[in-house]
Design a protein around this motif. Structure first.
Motif, PDB file in Angstrom:
ATOM      1  N   SER A   1      12.146  58.849  60.933  1.00  0.00           N
ATOM      2  CA  SER A   1      11.977  57.458  60.595  1.00  0.00           C
ATOM      3  C   SER A   1      11.263  56.775  61.583  1.00  0.00           C
ATOM      4  O   SER A   1      10.444  55.878  61.070  1.00  0.00           O
ATOM      5  N   GLY A   2      11.482  57.089  62.899  1.00  0.00           N
ATOM      6  CA  GLY A   2      10.490  56.555  63.665  1.00  0.00           C
ATOM      7  C   GLY A   2       9.053  56.858  63.593  1.00  0.00           C
ATOM      8  O   GLY A   2       8.130  55.732  63.660  1.00  0.00           O
ATOM      9  N   LEU A   3       8.709  58.001  63.219  1.00  0.00           N
ATOM     10  CA  LEU A   3       7.183  58.225  63.474  1.00  0.00           C
ATOM     11  C   LEU A   3       6.702  57.873  61.932  1.00  0.00           C
ATOM     12  O   LEU A   3       5.648  57.251  61.810  1.00  0.00           O
ATOM     13  N   ARG A   4       7.485  57.644  60.791  1.00  0.00           N
ATOM     14  CA  ARG A   4       7.270  56.916  59.606  1.00  0.00           C
ATOM     15  C   ARG A   4       6.704  55.520  59.703  1.00  0.00           C
ATOM     16  O   ARG A   4       5.740  55.078  59.517  1.00  0.00           O
ATOM     17  N   GLN A   5       7.506  54.804  60.286  1.00  0.00           N
ATOM     18  CA  GLN A   5       7.589  53.472  60.658  1.00  0.00           C
ATOM     19  C   GLN A   5       6.018  53.254  61.567  1.00  0.00           C
ATOM     20  O   GLN A   5       5.253  52.384  61.469  1.00  0.00           O
ATOM     21  N   LEU A   6       6.143  53.976  62.538  1.00  0.00           N
ATOM     22  CA  LEU A   6       5.007  54.075  63.525  1.00  0.00           C
ATOM     23  C   LEU A   6       3.615  54.102  62.663  1.00  0.00           C
ATOM     24  O   LEU A   6       2.790  53.424  62.977  1.00  0.00           O
ATOM     25  N   LEU A   7       3.573  55.298  61.807  1.00  0.00           N
ATOM     26  CA  LEU A   7       2.409  55.467  61.094  1.00  0.00           C
ATOM     27  C   LEU A   7       1.621  54.235  60.313  1.00  0.00           C
ATOM     28  O   LEU A   7       0.659  54.001  60.099  1.00  0.00           O
ATOM     29  N   VAL A   8       3.073  53.566  59.448  1.00  0.00           N
ATOM     30  CA  VAL A   8       2.604  52.641  58.898  1.00  0.00           C
ATOM     31  C   VAL A   8       1.804  51.258  59.576  1.00  0.00           C
ATOM     32  O   VAL A   8       0.895  50.741  59.119  1.00  0.00           O
TER      33      VAL A   8
ATOM     34  N   PHE B   1      14.744  45.250  59.222  1.00  0.00           N
ATOM     35  CA  PHE B   1      13.620  45.144  58.297  1.00  0.00           C
ATOM     36  C   PHE B   1      12.711  43.737  58.560  1.00  0.00           C
ATOM     37  O   PHE B   1      11.534  43.646  58.527  1.00  0.00           O
ATOM     38  N   GLY B   2      13.567  42.671  58.942  1.00  0.00           N
ATOM     39  CA  GLY B   2      12.757  41.301  59.220  1.00  0.00           C
ATOM     40  C   GLY B   2      12.093  41.539  60.394  1.00  0.00           C
ATOM     41  O   GLY B   2      10.568  41.063  60.395  1.00  0.00           O
ATOM     42  N   ALA B   3      12.529  42.361  61.366  1.00  0.00           N
ATOM     43  CA  ALA B   3      11.830  42.764  62.473  1.00  0.00           C
ATOM     44  C   ALA B   3      10.531  43.566  62.374  1.00  0.00           C
ATOM     45  O   ALA B   3       9.500  43.322  63.033  1.00  0.00           O
ATOM     46  N   MET B   4      10.631  44.371  61.511  1.00  0.00           N
ATOM     47  CA  MET B   4       9.561  45.306  61.334  1.00  0.00           C
ATOM     48  C   MET B   4       8.531  44.712  60.772  1.00  0.00           C
ATOM     49  O   MET B   4       7.275  44.904  60.948  1.00  0.00           O
ATOM     50  N   ASP B   5       8.982  43.686  59.627  1.00  0.00           N
ATOM     51  CA  ASP B   5       7.830  42.902  58.792  1.00  0.00           C
ATOM     52  C   ASP B   5       7.127  42.188  59.988  1.00  0.00           C
ATOM     53  O   ASP B   5       5.756  41.985  60.026  1.00  0.00           O
ATOM     54  N   GLY B   6       7.753  41.477  61.033  1.00  0.00           N
ATOM     55  CA  GLY B   6       7.171  40.667  61.770  1.00  0.00           C
ATOM     56  C   GLY B   6       6.114  41.290  62.540  1.00  0.00           C
ATOM     57  O   GLY B   6       5.038  40.986  62.980  1.00  0.00           O
ATOM     58  N   LEU B   7       6.597  42.671  63.091  1.00  0.00           N
ATOM     59  CA  LEU B   7       5.985  43.378  64.042  1.00  0.00           C
ATOM     60  C   LEU B   7       4.578  43.849  63.333  1.00  0.00           C
ATOM     61  O   LEU B   7       3.651  43.908  63.954  1.00  0.00           O
ATOM     62  N   VAL B   8       4.872  44.607  62.150  1.00  0.00           N
ATOM     63  CA  VAL B   8       3.444  45.237  61.438  1.00  0.00           C
ATOM     64  C   VAL B   8       2.647  44.022  61.143  1.00  0.00           C
ATOM     65  O   VAL B   8       1.408  44.049  61.470  1.00  0.00           O
ATOM     66  N   SER B   9       3.019  43.214  60.714  1.00  0.00           N
ATOM     67  CA  SER B   9       2.109  41.929  60.074  1.00  0.00           C
ATOM     68  C   SER B   9       1.496  41.170  61.399  1.00  0.00           C
ATOM     69  O   SER B   9       0.239  40.874  61.194  1.00  0.00           O
ATOM     70  N   ASN B  10       2.068  41.020  62.229  1.00  0.00           N
ATOM     71  CA  ASN B  10       1.485  40.240  63.383  1.00  0.00           C
ATOM     72  C   ASN B  10       0.711  41.242  64.366  1.00  0.00           C
ATOM     73  O   ASN B  10      -0.484  40.840  64.822  1.00  0.00           O
ATOM     74  N   PHE B  11       0.940  42.440  64.423  1.00  0.00           N
ATOM     75  CA  PHE B  11       0.216  43.624  65.263  1.00  0.00           C
ATOM     76  C   PHE B  11      -1.247  43.714  64.442  1.00  0.00           C
ATOM     77  O   PHE B  11      -1.926  43.761  65.017  1.00  0.00           O
TER      78      PHE B  11
ATOM     79  N   LEU C   1       2.820  48.551  73.445  1.00  0.00           N
ATOM     80  CA  LEU C   1       4.033  47.939  73.203  1.00  0.00           C
ATOM     81  C   LEU C   1       4.311  47.664  71.484  1.00  0.00           C
ATOM     82  O   LEU C   1       5.526  48.286  71.302  1.00  0.00           O
ATOM     83  N   SER C   2       3.578  47.526  70.876  1.00  0.00           N
ATOM     84  CA  SER C   2       3.839  47.282  69.494  1.00  0.00           C
ATOM     85  C   SER C   2       4.183  48.924  68.945  1.00  0.00           C
ATOM     86  O   SER C   2       5.138  48.934  68.133  1.00  0.00           O
ATOM     87  N   CYS C   3       3.622  49.873  69.430  1.00  0.00           N
ATOM     88  CA  CYS C   3       3.806  51.283  68.921  1.00  0.00           C
ATOM     89  C   CYS C   3       5.064  51.877  69.308  1.00  0.00           C
ATOM     90  O   CYS C   3       5.977  52.314  68.437  1.00  0.00           O
ATOM     91  N   LEU C   4       5.545  51.495  70.280  1.00  0.00           N
ATOM     92  CA  LEU C   4       6.975  51.691  71.194  1.00  0.00           C
ATOM     93  C   LEU C   4       7.745  50.900  70.178  1.00  0.00           C
ATOM     94  O   LEU C   4       9.044  51.536  69.710  1.00  0.00           O
ATOM     95  N   ALA C   5       7.617  49.605  69.950  1.00  0.00           N
ATOM     96  CA  ALA C   5       8.820  49.043  69.095  1.00  0.00           C
ATOM     97  C   ALA C   5       8.663  49.497  67.732  1.00  0.00           C
ATOM     98  O   ALA C   5       9.825  49.604  67.198  1.00  0.00           O
ATOM     99  N   LEU C   6       7.563  49.870  67.109  1.00  0.00           N
ATOM    100  CA  LEU C   6       7.705  50.377  65.779  1.00  0.00           C
ATOM    101  C   LEU C   6       8.478  51.782  65.599  1.00  0.00           C
ATOM    102  O   LEU C   6       9.215  51.792  64.766  1.00  0.00           O
ATOM    103  N   PHE C   7       8.132  52.423  66.704  1.00  0.00           N
ATOM    104  CA  PHE C   7       9.008  53.782  66.743  1.00  0.00           C
ATOM    105  C   PHE C   7      10.405  53.400  66.736  1.00  0.00           C
ATOM    106  O   PHE C   7      11.305  54.096  66.129  1.00  0.00           O
ATOM    107  N   GLY C   8      10.713  52.565  67.617  1.00  0.00           N
ATOM    108  CA  GLY C   8      12.241  52.434  67.877  1.00  0.00           C
ATOM    109  C   GLY C   8      12.735  51.777  66.685  1.00  0.00           C
ATOM    110  O   GLY C   8      13.984  52.067  66.600  1.00  0.00           O
ATOM    111  N   ALA C   9      12.171  50.668  66.106  1.00  0.00           N
ATOM    112  CA  ALA C   9      12.805  50.124  64.849  1.00  0.00           C
ATOM    113  C   ALA C   9      12.777  51.120  63.794  1.00  0.00           C
ATOM    114  O   ALA C   9      14.049  50.952  63.109  1.00  0.00           O
ATOM    115  N   GLY C  10      11.959  51.838  63.700  1.00  0.00           N
ATOM    116  CA  GLY C  10      12.108  53.008  62.503  1.00  0.00           C
ATOM    117  C   GLY C  10      13.298  54.172  62.867  1.00  0.00           C
ATOM    118  O   GLY C  10      13.979  54.365  62.014  1.00  0.00           O
TER     119      GLY C  10
END
Length: 234
Positions: A209-216, A26-36, A186-195
């Motif tokens: 879960s991957g698609l949901r996180q990617l969409l967010v 979740f920490g990684a996803m927060d960093g990924l989404v916010s900085n992306f 790169l961000s989209c691939l990481a988002l899907f992988g984290a989800g």
């Protein structure tokens, strides 16, 4: 049944508490989404690679320190509250052991245990002060004495994993690639992988879960890009 007459366990449960999932994935996803989203917003308003990189580095640093500080205070407060309530329970066990034993028996009765059996279980547990405190803490507070969270570990985990997530959309620019498209892919691939990774402790499928996180992440980046483009154009 096993050869020894004991029943065999044929299933395993997911870790419903998440273990280290919260401060890591979740920490990684927060960093990924916010900085992306931040990089996309700045890129929408300017073509200057230097400005985009500066914004990305600032977003990584500010977010990581903020996450670490917030996680430390949050977990420390939670731990302090739990310890204070455990002390209250410890004092009650010393001052009113019979009442506490009866309370524990009532708890087991409420879980469907026969009253006679519940009373005997509570009596045996209450013979050991340490086990009695553990039982009351679990029954009344929902905490385990030896498993209270560490504020320092939570803060460090949040800092490290947020930094890793925030670095991914910034990485192409640091390597000399000046296109937002590369960062976005790169961000989209990481988002899907984290989800998809989150699905390991949920009842959802990995692709859902991957698609949901990617969409967010895509929605957040798209909105900030549009805002940056409007402000940059004006």
């Amino acid at each position: 049944m096993s050869p020894g007459g004991r029943a065999e366990i044929h299933h395993e449960h997911r870790d419903v508490n998440g273990g280290w999932l919260r401060p890591s994935v979740f920490g990684a996803m927060d960093g990924l989404v916010s900085n992306f989203a931040l990089i996309a917003g700045v890129a929408g308003g300017t073509a200057s690679t230097r400005v985009i990189v500066l914004a990305g580095v600032a977003g990584l640093a500010a977010g990581a320190f903020s996450m670490a500080g917030g996680e430390y205070v949050s977990v420390a407060s939670q731990r302090e509250l739990a310890l204070a309530e455990i002390d209250v329970e410890r004092n009650e066990l010393e001052r009113h052991p019979e009442a506490e034993q009866e309370e524990l028996a009532k708890f087991y009765e409420g879980r469907g245990v026969d009253p006679v059996v519940a009373a005997e279980v509570a009596r045996q547990i209450s013979m050991d002060p340490v086990k009695a405190l553990e039982a009351h803490a679990s029954a009344e507070l929902g905490v385990t004495l030896e498993d209270l969270p560490s504020p320092r570990i939570a803060a460090l985990s949040s800092f490290l994993f947020f930094s890793v997530g925030a670095l991914l959309p910034l990485l192409p620019y640091l390597l000399g690639v000046t296109s937002l498209v590369t960062s976005a892919v790169l961000s989209c691939l990481a988002l899907f992988g984290a989800g998809a990774l989150v699905s390991r402790v949920t009842a959802r499928s990995w692709w859902y879960s991957g698609l949901r996180q990617l969409l967010v992440g895509v929605v957040a980046a798209g909105l900030t890009f549009t805002l940056g483009n409007l402000l940059g154009g004006s």
